[in-house]
Design an enzyme around this catalytic site. Structure first.
Site, mmCIF file in Angstrom:
data_model
loop_
_atom_site.group_PDB
_atom_site.id
_atom_site.type_symbol
_atom_site.label_atom_id
_atom_site.label_comp_id
_atom_site.label_asym_id
_atom_site.label_seq_id
_atom_site.Cartn_x
_atom_site.Cartn_y
_atom_site.Cartn_z
ATOM 1 N N HIS A 161 54.864 41.691 0.092
ATOM 2 C CA HIS A 161 54.190 42.979 0.305
ATOM 3 C C HIS A 161 53.301 42.997 1.545
ATOM 4 C CE1 HIS A 161 55.829 43.866 -3.589
ATOM 5 N NE2 HIS A 161 55.228 45.043 -3.667
ATOM 6 N N GLU A 183 62.512 45.030 -6.100
ATOM 7 C CA GLU A 183 61.369 44.560 -6.897
ATOM 8 C C GLU A 183 61.854 43.695 -8.073
ATOM 9 O OE1 GLU A 183 58.156 44.961 -6.101
ATOM 10 O OE2 GLU A 183 57.859 46.890 -5.099
ATOM 11 N N GLU A 224 43.859 41.087 -10.994
ATOM 12 C CA GLU A 224 44.324 40.323 -9.833
ATOM 13 C C GLU A 224 43.305 39.288 -9.351
ATOM 14 O OE1 GLU A 224 46.974 42.569 -7.234
ATOM 15 O OE2 GLU A 224 46.145 41.457 -5.550
ATOM 16 N N ARG A 273 48.176 37.473 -10.812
ATOM 17 C CA ARG A 273 48.762 38.794 -10.527
ATOM 18 C C ARG A 273 49.054 38.967 -9.035
ATOM 19 N NH1 ARG A 273 47.437 44.799 -13.012
ATOM 20 N NH2 ARG A 273 49.057 45.835 -11.794
ATOM 21 N N LYS A 293 56.374 41.259 -15.961
ATOM 22 C CA LYS A 293 55.191 41.969 -15.471
ATOM 23 C C LYS A 293 54.121 42.023 -16.563
ATOM 24 C CE LYS A 293 53.012 45.191 -12.710
ATOM 25 N NZ LYS A 293 53.052 46.121 -11.635
ATOM 26 N N HIS A 338 54.154 45.986 3.636
ATOM 27 C CA HIS A 338 53.198 47.085 3.862
ATOM 28 C C HIS A 338 52.991 47.324 5.354
ATOM 29 C CE1 HIS A 338 51.095 46.910 -0.369
ATOM 30 N NE2 HIS A 338 52.286 47.475 -0.392
ATOM 31 N N ASN A 382 52.588 40.362 -5.375
ATOM 32 C CA ASN A 382 52.583 40.944 -4.024
ATOM 33 C C ASN A 382 53.473 40.166 -3.066
ATOM 34 O OD1 ASN A 382 50.712 42.999 -4.647
ATOM 35 N ND2 ASN A 382 49.072 41.493 -4.597
ATOM 36 N N ARG A 386 35.519 62.047 -15.549
ATOM 37 C CA ARG A 386 35.138 60.615 -15.644
ATOM 38 C C ARG A 386 36.124 59.792 -16.464
ATOM 39 N NH1 ARG A 386 29.545 62.416 -15.624
ATOM 40 N NH2 ARG A 386 28.852 62.130 -13.489
ATOM 41 N N HIS A 441 59.516 52.166 0.033
ATOM 42 C CA HIS A 441 58.712 50.996 -0.336
ATOM 43 C C HIS A 441 59.571 49.786 -0.740
ATOM 44 C CE1 HIS A 441 55.392 48.665 -1.884
ATOM 45 N NE2 HIS A 441 56.014 48.550 -3.048
ATOM 46 N N LYS A 470 47.680 49.632 -12.011
ATOM 47 C CA LYS A 470 47.210 49.828 -10.630
ATOM 48 C C LYS A 470 47.505 51.263 -10.252
ATOM 49 C CE LYS A 470 47.516 45.365 -8.323
ATOM 50 N NZ LYS A 470 48.228 44.598 -7.281
HETATM 51 P P1 NAD Z 1 58.978 57.753 -5.411
HETATM 52 O O1 NAD Z 1 58.052 58.064 -6.482
HETATM 53 O O2 NAD Z 1 58.797 58.423 -4.084
HETATM 54 O O3 NAD Z 1 60.457 58.010 -5.928
HETATM 55 C C1 NAD Z 1 61.527 57.829 -5.052
HETATM 56 C C2 NAD Z 1 62.363 59.110 -4.923
HETATM 57 O O4 NAD Z 1 63.193 59.219 -6.062
HETATM 58 C C3 NAD Z 1 61.547 60.399 -4.845
HETATM 59 O O5 NAD Z 1 62.192 61.285 -3.991
HETATM 60 C C4 NAD Z 1 61.633 60.926 -6.286
HETATM 61 O O6 NAD Z 1 61.501 62.306 -6.348
HETATM 62 C C5 NAD Z 1 63.013 60.509 -6.654
HETATM 63 N N1 NAD Z 1 63.271 60.291 -8.077
HETATM 64 C C6 NAD Z 1 62.545 59.548 -8.939
HETATM 65 N N2 NAD Z 1 63.171 59.479 -10.113
HETATM 66 C C7 NAD Z 1 64.294 60.224 -10.006
HETATM 67 C C8 NAD Z 1 65.379 60.512 -10.887
HETATM 68 N N3 NAD Z 1 65.447 59.970 -12.110
HETATM 69 N N4 NAD Z 1 66.363 61.317 -10.445
HETATM 70 C C9 NAD Z 1 66.330 61.817 -9.171
HETATM 71 N N5 NAD Z 1 65.365 61.548 -8.288
HETATM 72 C C10 NAD Z 1 64.359 60.755 -8.706
HETATM 73 O O7 NAD Z 1 58.988 56.178 -5.064
HETATM 74 P P2 NAD Z 1 59.172 54.887 -5.977
HETATM 75 O O8 NAD Z 1 60.076 54.010 -5.223
HETATM 76 O O9 NAD Z 1 59.464 55.249 -7.359
HETATM 77 O O10 NAD Z 1 57.699 54.277 -5.951
HETATM 78 C C11 NAD Z 1 57.126 53.843 -4.752
HETATM 79 C C12 NAD Z 1 55.634 53.919 -4.879
HETATM 80 O O11 NAD Z 1 55.195 53.054 -5.930
HETATM 81 C C13 NAD Z 1 54.909 53.463 -3.627
HETATM 82 O O12 NAD Z 1 53.893 54.365 -3.332
HETATM 83 C C14 NAD Z 1 54.324 52.124 -4.029
HETATM 84 O O13 NAD Z 1 53.137 51.829 -3.347
HETATM 85 C C15 NAD Z 1 54.088 52.324 -5.479
HETATM 86 N N6 NAD Z 1 54.012 51.087 -6.256
HETATM 87 C C16 NAD Z 1 52.976 50.951 -7.101
HETATM 88 C C17 NAD Z 1 52.883 49.822 -7.882
HETATM 89 C C18 NAD Z 1 51.773 49.707 -8.869
HETATM 90 O O14 NAD Z 1 51.619 48.641 -9.462
HETATM 91 N N7 NAD Z 1 51.030 50.760 -9.115
HETATM 92 C C19 NAD Z 1 53.859 48.820 -7.799
HETATM 93 C C20 NAD Z 1 54.923 49.008 -6.927
HETATM 94 C C21 NAD Z 1 54.995 50.147 -6.144
HETATM 95 N N1 GLY Z 2 52.958 45.631 -7.996
HETATM 96 C C1 GLY Z 2 51.876 44.699 -7.937
HETATM 97 C C2 GLY Z 2 51.031 44.693 -9.152
HETATM 98 O O1 GLY Z 2 51.209 45.469 -10.044
HETATM 99 O O2 GLY Z 2 50.112 43.916 -9.225
#
Ligand code: NAD
Ligand code: GLY
Length: 369
Positions: A251, A188, A240, A244, A230, A255, A248, A124, A269, A146
């Site tokens: 996005h 981003e 949001e 906030r 941010k 998406h 997006n 929980r 992404h 998020k």
């Molecule tokens: P990811 O986590 O898949 O990382 C991208 C690639 O880089 C992966 O293959 C990973 O293994 C590799 N990698 C990461 N750091 C590394 C390093 N230092 N050295 C070598 N390889 C490395 O993708 P991402 O682009 O980091 O994140 C995308 C995700 O984030 C999506 O799912 C998206 O929806 C999410 N996201 C969430 C928010 C939020 O607010 N929570 C905001 C934006 C995006």
């Molecule tokens: N990446 C969008 C948010 O954090 O709200």
């Protein structure tokens, strides 16, 4: 002078700091220790990042007297699934955590999102700390709470708002990040300038090449500025309700492109966000808000730094109606109507609800040809 910058995220009892600087992972335990409730941590990482950074992190935690386990998930967007989520929870439970255990997300946005979601429901709710290693995670996903996974119905549709206790951004990890992923994170960063900081955007147009070449001072400035923006937005509107949503920008289109590509390596992404921002500029023009030069300039810059700028830069065959159907499944869609973030001007984003379907379809068709 400290080589670390600290950016506060102010959320009353859920407030925390983002600490930014090179080499933080090797000294992470001293940054983590004051924020854990018991000397018991579980690192969650992926198959690319784990072999590079999990050992020094675990060693530093152990040297500080913490009991530390590591779980390694497959790398990539497909990991944000029900199947992997269930496996992660079962693997965590097998390690017999208690409510004072802290999870550490060590990786990109995929690991941050799934770990944060697991932390929000395990027993929980247990604490978690973000150690983002991709540029995208450092400037966006690790901050703001998020969390979530993807479903067959769309991206990030199951999740929670759940804040970390601390975010440690070790900028040196970017040295091992593949160039394509560095560019994806840069998209981003551009978003922050476009939605709310024209001076920063103009600076990025001049310095984007240096950032992507790994120039340390330019990267540090871009990461710091993005985190400050941010943090301010999240502090003003954690769940949001209004402002906030501006994060997006790009996005809704992005998406839809990701969903059509099946969340795989064809389109990552940040690349989807890059193309989605151009499409959102085009919609802003059709709404009579934005001068065409902004979208044209964005396309030029994206191409100059090696990012896709239009859907055709990703692949040739797209179906506008299928993309539209994905957009109706977006979290921002209300009562079956379309909501978009658009630009009134460079640096001035607004939410527009109830956008006419014909306008959205016209935008898609223009961008697909
Ligand atoms: P990811 O986590 O898949 O990382 C991208 C690639 O880089 C992966 O293959 C990973 O293994 C590799 N990698 C990461 N750091 C590394 C390093 N230092 N050295 C070598 N390889 C490395 O993708 P991402 O682009 O980091 O994140 C995308 C995700 O984030 C999506 O799912 C998206 O929806 C999410 N996201 C969430 C928010 C939020 O607010 N929570 C905001 C934006 C995006
Ligand atoms: N990446 C969008 C948010 O954090 O709200």
């Amino acid at each position: 002078m400290s080589e670390h910058e600290t950016v506060p995220v102010r959320l009353d009892a859920r407030s925390y700091d983002i600490v930014i600087g090179p080499g933080l992972i090797a000294r992470a335990a001293s940054h983590i220790a004051p924020y854990i409730r018991a000397p018991r941590v579980i690192i969650i990482t992926d198959a690319h990042v784990g072999p590079l950074y999990a050992k020094p992190l675990a060693a530093d935690c152990a040297a500080r007297g913490m009991r530390c386990d590591t779980l390694t998930l497959p790398a990539g967007e497909a990991t944000k699934s029900f199947t992997q989520f269930e496996k992660l929870l079962n693997d965590l439970l097998a390690l017999k955590p208690d409510r004072k255990t802290t999870l550490i997300a060590l990786g990109g946005g995929v690991i941050g999102d799934i770990t944060g979601f697991a932390a929000s429901v395990l027993l929980r709710g247990v604490d978690f700390i973000q150690i983002p290693t991709s540029l995208l995670a450092q400037v966006d996903s690790s901050v703001g709470g998020k969390t979530g996974i993807n479903t067959a119905h769309g991206k990030n549709l199951v999740g929670s708002f759940y804040q970390p206790k601390r975010v440690l951004i070790d900028t040196a990890t970017l040295q091992t990040l593949p160039p394509r992923e560095l560019r994806a994170g840069y998209a981003e960063i551009l978003k922050y300038g476009l939605i709310g900081n024209p001076d920063f955007y103009q600076w990025l147009l001049r310095h984007g090449g240096e950032i992507l070449a790994g120039d340390t001072p330019s990267l540090a400035k871009a990461i710091g500025e993005s985190c400050r923006m941010k943090a301010a937005i999240v502090s003003a509107d954690e769940r949001e309700g209004d402002v906030r949503a501006l994060l997006n920008f790009g996005h809704t289109f992005g998406h839809a492109l990701e969903a059509e590509c099946g969340y795989n390596d064809l389109l990552v992404h940040g690349e989807a966000v890059a193309v989605g921002m151009v499409m959102a500029c085009r919609l802003s023009e059709k709404l009579g808000y934005l001068n065409r030069t902004v979208g044209d300039g964005l396309i030029q810059h994206l191409r100059a730094v090696g990012l896709p700028a239009t859907p055709r830069d990703i692949r040739a065959d797209w179906d506008a109606n299928r993309l539209l159907a994905h957009m109706y499944g977006d979290k921002k869609a209300e009562n079956g109507t379309l909501t978009f973030i658009v630009l009134k001007n460079l640096g001035e984003a607004v939410v527009v609800k109830d956008v006419a379907e014909t306008l959205a379809l016209d935008t898609l068709k223009e961008c697909l040809t």
